[in-house]
Motif scaffolding. Structure first.
Motif, short mmCIF file in Angstrom:
data_model
loop_
_atom_site.label_atom_id
_atom_site.label_comp_id
_atom_site.label_asym_id
_atom_site.label_seq_id
_atom_site.Cartn_x
_atom_site.Cartn_y
_atom_site.Cartn_z
N PHE A 227 0.87 -1.19 0.00
CA PHE A 227 0.00 0.00 0.00
C PHE A 227 0.90 1.23 0.00
O PHE A 227 1.89 1.29 0.72
CB PHE A 227 -0.90 0.02 1.23
N ARG A 228 0.53 2.23 -0.81
CA ARG A 228 1.31 3.47 -0.89
C ARG A 228 0.44 4.68 -0.55
O ARG A 228 -0.70 4.78 -1.00
CB ARG A 228 1.84 3.68 -2.32
N TYR A 229 1.03 5.56 0.24
CA TYR A 229 0.45 6.88 0.47
C TYR A 229 1.52 7.87 0.05
O TYR A 229 2.41 8.21 0.82
CB TYR A 229 0.07 7.05 1.94
N ALA A 230 1.47 8.29 -1.20
CA ALA A 230 2.53 9.15 -1.76
C ALA A 230 1.89 10.17 -2.69
O ALA A 230 1.98 10.08 -3.91
CB ALA A 230 3.56 8.32 -2.49
N ILE A 231 1.24 11.16 -2.08
CA ILE A 231 0.53 12.17 -2.87
C ILE A 231 1.45 13.31 -3.28
O ILE A 231 1.02 14.25 -3.95
CB ILE A 231 -0.68 12.72 -2.09
#
Length: 316
Positions: A227-231
């Motif tokens: 899972f990625r959180y890279a905004i």
């Protein structure tokens, strides 16, 4: 089959299954954070170290960093961080003299979670054992490392942290190969899994990035993450309104790690504007007091946070 033999087999099976069901893989929360050196120019522009580091320390604790690499800090900054982070200690020396002078690439870690078995530092140059500039670099660049052991599971790993040169193209590529050679050397035949954090001064599109992942020794945790959180990318120039797709701060890991989650943390804080007058807000109950403040970032880089898991059963 005799009854005693049957009972013994059943007992062994029960014990074995019980041990297997109680087994827990090792979980580690890792981060990389360029904290920005303390300097007068930043203070004049409202980004002084004195107001930034308490926010950084709270971020570290709230986001539960177990171990994290830092870049750019001078010794007094590291002392401030340590005081603001009870339960953490750090390893690493200054790049100018191998003691306390100059910027550090220090590694902070939770003392209740890890023991330091061995530690050291080397310079990113042709003469890595002494303070030096390498190849076409314009500044001395250092990599600090530690051999850590998890107190709860006994899991051992190597952790490296660096800040690569911002000008020297050859230096960045050669530094990438040097670090991977050091991983093999310092593993001393144990083939210990490794983690590498840092400000690499190049994003995912450049040759020196490829030098870290092309040999199969390391993987980019961004690419492996479930899972990625890279905004946003990782450099912000102290401007919370900026955007980039470039990731110049990375967490590389041995392929044996499972990367559960990856995130670029874009947390901000607020500083007063003028006298902090009341802000005119629409659709706001009159009981709510909103004042005029300015959003700021705690550093000119965003931290990268990665949640790792290592299952030793899968390595056998």
């Amino acid at each position: 089959m005799k009854l005693k033999s049957l009972l013994f087999i059943v007992l062994v099976a029960v014990v074995f299954c019980g041990c297997q069901s109680n087994y827990q893989p090792t979980s580690i929360t890792v981060a990389s954070y360029n904290l920005r050196n303390a300097n007068g120019g930043d203070s004049v522009r409202g980004n002084g170290w004195g107001q930034r580091y308490p926010v950084i320390a709270q971020m570290v604790q709230y986001h539960d960093f177990d171990i994290f690499g830092t870049q750019e800090c001078f010794i007094h900054q590291l002392k401030d961080m340590k005081e603001a982070l009870p339960g953490y200690d750090y390893i690493g020396v200054g790049r100018d003299d191998g003691k306390e002078k100059g910027e550090h690439s220090a590694i902070f870690y939770r003392t209740d979670k890890f023991d330091v078995i061995e530690k050291g530092d080397f310079w990113l140059s042709e003469t890595p054992d002494v303070p030096s500039k390498g190849w076409d670099a314009v500044l001395p660049r250092i990599c600090s490392w530690g051999h850590f052991k998890c107190k709860d599971t006994g899991f051992e790993f190597l952790f490296f942290n660096l800040h690569m040169d911002h000008i020297g193209k050859k230096a960045r590529v050669e530094s990438a190969f040097l670090v991977q050679d050091k991983m093999k050397e310092l593993g001393k035949g144990k083939e210990l899994p490794a983690i590498l954090t840092g400000d690499f001064n190049v994003d995912q599109t450049h040759q020196s990035y490829d030098a870290f992942v092309s040999k199969g020794v390391l993987c980019d945790s961004y690419e492996k993450a479930g899972f990625r959180y890279a905004i946003n990318g990782t450099f912000n120039d102290f401007d919370p309104n900026s955007f980039t797709e470039s990731r110049i701060d990375h967490v590389f890991v041995s392929p044996s790690f499972h990367v559960k989650r990856y995130g670029v943390l874009t947390d901000t804080y607020r500083s007063i504007v003028g006298n902090g007058e009341k802000k005119q807000a629409n659709d706001c109950p009159e009981e709510i007091d909103i004042k005029v403040y300015q959003a700021r970032t705690p550093s000119d880089h965003f931290p990268v946070k990665v949640e790792l898991e290592f299952d030793e059963r899968q390595q056998k």
